[in-house]
Design an enzyme around this catalytic site. Structure first.
Site, mmCIF file in Angstrom:
data_model
loop_
_atom_site.group_PDB
_atom_site.id
_atom_site.type_symbol
_atom_site.label_atom_id
_atom_site.label_comp_id
_atom_site.label_asym_id
_atom_site.label_seq_id
_atom_site.Cartn_x
_atom_site.Cartn_y
_atom_site.Cartn_z
ATOM 1 N N GLU A 178 -3.315 -12.627 -23.725
ATOM 2 C CA GLU A 178 -2.918 -13.154 -22.471
ATOM 3 C C GLU A 178 -3.061 -13.079 -21.526
ATOM 4 O O GLU A 178 -2.418 -12.268 -20.757
ATOM 5 C CB GLU A 178 -1.827 -14.049 -23.224
ATOM 6 C CG GLU A 178 -1.726 -14.916 -24.249
ATOM 7 C CD GLU A 178 0.138 -15.585 -24.607
ATOM 8 O OE1 GLU A 178 -0.428 -16.147 -24.157
ATOM 9 O OE2 GLU A 178 0.515 -14.846 -25.034
ATOM 10 N N ARG A 220 18.368 -37.295 -27.423
ATOM 11 C CA ARG A 220 19.805 -37.464 -26.777
ATOM 12 C C ARG A 220 19.367 -38.720 -25.609
ATOM 13 O O ARG A 220 20.555 -39.129 -25.546
ATOM 14 C CB ARG A 220 20.256 -36.337 -26.311
ATOM 15 C CG ARG A 220 20.753 -35.164 -27.098
ATOM 16 C CD ARG A 220 21.697 -34.284 -26.135
ATOM 17 N NE ARG A 220 20.745 -33.244 -25.305
ATOM 18 C CZ ARG A 220 20.943 -32.162 -25.247
ATOM 19 N NH1 ARG A 220 21.379 -31.531 -25.596
ATOM 20 N NH2 ARG A 220 19.937 -31.073 -24.972
ATOM 21 N N HIS A 263 2.038 -13.422 -35.422
ATOM 22 C CA HIS A 263 0.959 -13.562 -35.804
ATOM 23 C C HIS A 263 0.546 -12.427 -36.002
ATOM 24 O O HIS A 263 -0.776 -12.672 -36.899
ATOM 25 C CB HIS A 263 0.207 -14.226 -33.949
ATOM 26 C CG HIS A 263 0.842 -15.144 -33.721
ATOM 27 N ND1 HIS A 263 1.424 -16.700 -34.397
ATOM 28 C CD2 HIS A 263 1.705 -15.650 -32.218
ATOM 29 C CE1 HIS A 263 1.732 -17.190 -33.461
ATOM 30 N NE2 HIS A 263 1.368 -16.852 -32.177
ATOM 31 N N LYS A 270 0.651 -9.895 -22.128
ATOM 32 C CA LYS A 270 0.688 -11.132 -21.043
ATOM 33 C C LYS A 270 0.052 -10.302 -19.780
ATOM 34 O O LYS A 270 0.417 -9.359 -19.652
ATOM 35 C CB LYS A 270 2.113 -11.728 -20.456
ATOM 36 C CG LYS A 270 2.822 -12.628 -21.925
ATOM 37 C CD LYS A 270 3.754 -14.142 -21.553
ATOM 38 C CE LYS A 270 3.774 -14.553 -22.870
ATOM 39 N NZ LYS A 270 2.786 -14.935 -23.541
ATOM 40 N N HIS A 287 1.801 -21.082 -36.222
ATOM 41 C CA HIS A 287 0.027 -22.348 -35.738
ATOM 42 C C HIS A 287 -1.410 -21.052 -36.090
ATOM 43 O O HIS A 287 -2.447 -21.704 -35.541
ATOM 44 C CB HIS A 287 0.475 -23.196 -34.242
ATOM 45 C CG HIS A 287 -0.322 -22.067 -33.014
ATOM 46 N ND1 HIS A 287 1.062 -20.804 -32.858
ATOM 47 C CD2 HIS A 287 -0.709 -21.206 -32.444
ATOM 48 C CE1 HIS A 287 0.842 -20.882 -31.451
ATOM 49 N NE2 HIS A 287 -0.039 -21.014 -31.700
HETATM 50 N N1 LIG Z 1 6.697 -24.557 -26.810
HETATM 51 C C1 LIG Z 1 5.597 -24.303 -27.061
HETATM 52 O O1 LIG Z 1 4.495 -23.778 -26.942
HETATM 53 C C2 LIG Z 1 6.619 -23.528 -28.301
HETATM 54 C C3 LIG Z 1 5.834 -23.119 -29.061
HETATM 55 C C4 LIG Z 1 5.617 -21.713 -30.008
HETATM 56 C C5 LIG Z 1 6.854 -22.399 -30.869
HETATM 57 N N2 LIG Z 1 8.008 -23.230 -30.213
HETATM 58 C C6 LIG Z 1 8.667 -23.008 -30.492
HETATM 59 O O2 LIG Z 1 9.167 -25.089 -30.886
HETATM 60 C C7 LIG Z 1 10.489 -25.046 -30.902
HETATM 61 C C8 LIG Z 1 10.661 -26.315 -29.835
HETATM 62 O O3 LIG Z 1 10.059 -25.904 -28.036
HETATM 63 P P1 LIG Z 1 9.787 -26.435 -27.460
HETATM 64 O O4 LIG Z 1 9.987 -25.297 -25.774
HETATM 65 O O5 LIG Z 1 9.750 -27.691 -27.693
HETATM 66 O O6 LIG Z 1 12.077 -25.691 -26.933
HETATM 67 P P2 LIG Z 1 11.955 -27.404 -25.438
HETATM 68 O O7 LIG Z 1 11.109 -27.991 -24.672
HETATM 69 O O8 LIG Z 1 13.754 -26.468 -25.040
HETATM 70 O O9 LIG Z 1 12.755 -28.415 -26.077
HETATM 71 C C9 LIG Z 1 13.751 -28.551 -27.668
HETATM 72 C C10 LIG Z 1 14.201 -30.330 -27.355
HETATM 73 O O10 LIG Z 1 15.513 -30.245 -28.074
HETATM 74 C C11 LIG Z 1 16.554 -31.041 -27.928
HETATM 75 N N3 LIG Z 1 18.016 -30.703 -27.740
HETATM 76 C C12 LIG Z 1 17.932 -29.994 -27.622
HETATM 77 N N4 LIG Z 1 19.271 -29.686 -27.409
HETATM 78 C C13 LIG Z 1 20.032 -30.524 -28.542
HETATM 79 C C14 LIG Z 1 20.997 -31.883 -29.159
HETATM 80 N N5 LIG Z 1 21.972 -30.788 -29.160
HETATM 81 N N6 LIG Z 1 21.043 -32.176 -29.206
HETATM 82 C C15 LIG Z 1 19.621 -33.220 -29.400
HETATM 83 N N7 LIG Z 1 18.462 -32.741 -28.901
HETATM 84 C C16 LIG Z 1 18.724 -31.287 -28.865
HETATM 85 C C17 LIG Z 1 15.161 -31.406 -26.505
HETATM 86 O O11 LIG Z 1 15.570 -32.995 -26.428
HETATM 87 P P3 LIG Z 1 16.282 -33.234 -24.606
HETATM 88 O O12 LIG Z 1 15.598 -34.211 -24.219
HETATM 89 O O13 LIG Z 1 18.148 -34.167 -25.225
HETATM 90 O O14 LIG Z 1 16.923 -32.090 -23.981
HETATM 91 C C18 LIG Z 1 14.383 -30.881 -26.180
HETATM 92 O O15 LIG Z 1 13.469 -32.493 -26.923
HETATM 93 C C19 LIG Z 1 11.145 -23.856 -30.711
HETATM 94 O O16 LIG Z 1 11.957 -23.019 -31.881
HETATM 95 C C20 LIG Z 1 10.622 -22.889 -30.338
HETATM 96 O O17 LIG Z 1 11.356 -22.060 -30.004
HETATM 97 C C21 LIG Z 1 7.814 -23.968 -29.047
#
Ligand SMILES: NC(=O)c1ccc[n+]([C@@H]2O[C@H](COP(=O)([O-])OP(=O)(O)OC[C@H]3O[C@@H](n4cnc5c(N)ncnc54)[C@H](OP(=O)(O)O)[C@@H]3O)[C@@H](O)[C@H]2O)c1
Length: 505
Positions: A236, A61, A260, A358, A198
């Protein structure tokens, strides 16, 4: 031996480099993209595993240009890359980086994205091929998928491929995962959908298949005739970090058990696939997941816990309910354990004990086969007091490797038999470092190799195991355990009820 014409004739020792393509990451500014995806892209480039004609597109965004995005990508990659930093590699990659600004409900932004992909065909020769990574909150999957359908971006037609990568969680129960699967499958063809777990990208998990099917030694005893029980642990030491909102809605069973741990169980219990291909491996895993049974007595054999304040590695650790963003009366579990059965000829009667939690004493993931005791011991009882069950332990992380535990004579003039360990450590045997799980999986997506990605039926079969557990737990309060302990007492009692004990890894 007559060679099988159905087998892949490629020499797997040659590096596999994908066809020209683009990688589009939705949610590029998020946690996962910065910590895992961008470093993985750099590492692949550094290893020469990206095609010369490659482009990386970020969608988010904020009001950015290509240079701002390139700067974020550089910083993220530099911070967490696995391979050494080489400026010239980054410079080459930076020339192929594009940014498209917009919100997911913004039609213009998606039209712009489709147009940018079109332009990249001319400027970067990506051949129309693209993989779309949904690194975004799961609630956003439908809107993004529909946008891709509307703009025709999902069509794998006219000699080009279009693939989608879906991050977990794949739904929150069987009904929602079916809904999501139906939606994804209505937009992309089934073979173009890559669901990321993963854990399957980890070297040791793949080694489980090598261990079982490339050796004669283990497979004959890999059955209920010899195996007493199986313990699969993902522990963890960390808490929930900054992800309170996600965790409050999810809990340990949905976050880890459903994906997992059940995938590790499937790989441990599956029959030998006809060949090492996505289709055959997924077929064997699915058979196991469909054969999984829950215990009748869930009160004894399914345990959920929640950590309280305690000590870990000499530091005071806050309780879950005191974590920022967590409800002070939260009933979300941070620990889950269950005794499952696998109703097949090979495994009938063998308990599979799964646990995850955890704030446990250490970070460890392992699969342990605990063997039956020898049917007869021609020694005096006192000679074998220190002899336990033989165990084969596959350590997924850390200290990746395999340990075999067996009885050996203690040096001396008396016949005393005691447990000893034989260790294989990846880091000692091989000089090459293992690729990061995301590095391996991203490459597989670009190559179109779906071997390590669960298919929709596996995801649904896993939810069919978890749903009754969640129903049973609904409205109950998890058992407390102190941070730094191996889970609640009820988890120990669960194994003690059958005369067994958890391993203390
Ligand atoms: N983080 C981890 O370690 C992890 C591990 C396993 C799985 N996952 C999965 O991976 C996915 C992402 O996780 P995350 O932790 O990276 O999430 P996050 O940090 O909350 O990031 C979400 C992303 O989506 C964008 N976004 C949200 N709403 C939007 C909208 N309406 N229009 C455009 N962009 C939008 C945000 O952009 P803005 O900058 O514009 O807000 C941000 O780049 C999820 O499905 C999560 O369950 C994450």
């Amino acid at each position: 031996m007559i060679s099988n014409p159905l087998r892949d004739p490629r020499d797997r020792r040659l590096p596999r480099v994908p066809e020209p393509c683009a990688l589009v990451v939705f949610g590029i500014t998020g946690d996962l993209a910065r910590k895992k995806l961008l470093p993985a892209v750099y590492d692949l480039a550094n290893r020469g595993l990206l095609p010369t004609n490659f482009a990386l597109l970020g969608f988010a965004r904020r009001d950015w240009g290509d240079e701002d995005f390139a700067e974020l990508a550089r910083e993220a990659a530099r911070k967490a890359a696995r391979t050494p930093w080489r400026e010239e590699v980054w410079e080459r990659l930076a020339g192929s980086v594009r940014f498209v600004q917009g919100s997911f409900d913004d039609d213009n932004a998606f039209d712009q994205l489709a147009a940018t992909l079109g332009e990249l065909e001319g400027t970067h020769g990506i051949g129309g091929n693209a993989a779309f990574y949904l690194s975004i909150p799961p609630a956003m999957f439908p809107v993004v998928l529909k946008q891709m359908q509307r703009t025709g971006m999902a069509d794998s037609t006219s000699g080009r491929w279009r693939r989608v990568v879906v991050e977990k969680p794949f739904g929150t129960d069987l009904a929602s995962s079916r809904e999501l699967n139906e939606l994804v499958d209505s937009v992309f063809t089934a073979e173009d959908v890559f669901r990321i777990d993963h854990y399957l990208g980890k070297e040791t998990v793949q080694n489980l298949m090598a261990l079982r099917f490339a050796n004669e030694l283990f497979e004959p005893v890999w059955t209920g005739h010899h195996v007493d029980s199986v313990q699969i642990t993902m522990a963890e030491d960390v808490g929930i970090g900054g992800r309170a909102q996600f965790y409050e809605e999810t809990g340990a069973a949905r976050d880890v058990l459903q994906n997992h741990l059940l995938q590790l169980l499937a790989l441990t219990a599956m029959e030998e696939p006809v060949e090492f291909s996505a289709e055959e491996i997924r077929t064997e895993k699915l058979k196991v997941l469909r054969a999984v049974s829950l215990p009748e007595d869930l009160r004894t054999f399914a345990v959920r816990g929640q950590y309280e304040q305690g000590w870990l590695a000499g530091q005071r650790a806050t309780g879950y309910r005191q974590e920022e963003g967590v409800d002070a009366r939260s009933t979300t579990e941070t620990y889950a354990a269950v005794r499952l059965g696998v109703e097949t000829r090979r495994w009938a009667g063998v308990p599979f004990y799964l646990r995850t939690g955890k704030r446990l004493p250490r970070r460890v993931t392992e699969i342990a086969l605990v063997f039956k005791q020898a049917p007869h011991l021609p020694f005096a009882d006192t000679d074998t007091e220190e002899l336990g069950n033989n165990q084969l332990v596959v350590r997924v992380q850390p200290d990746e490797g395999v340990t075999l535990k067996f009885g050996s004579k203690v040096p001396g003039s008396v016949m005393e038999v005691r447990d000893v360990s034989m260790d294989f450590l990846y880091g000692e045997q091989f000089t090459e470092a293992s690729p990061e799980a995301y590095e391996r999986l991203l490459l597989d997506v670009l190559l179109g190799d779906a071997t390590l990605f669960p298919r929709n039926a596996e995801v649904e079969a896993s939810w069919a195991v978890i749903d009754p557990l969640e129903e049973f737990w609904a409205g109950t309060t998890p058992q407390p355990y102190r941070a730094g302990e191996w889970g609640p007492r009820a988890a120990d009692e669960m194994l003690a009820a059958e005369g067994r004990r958890w391993r203390r890894p």
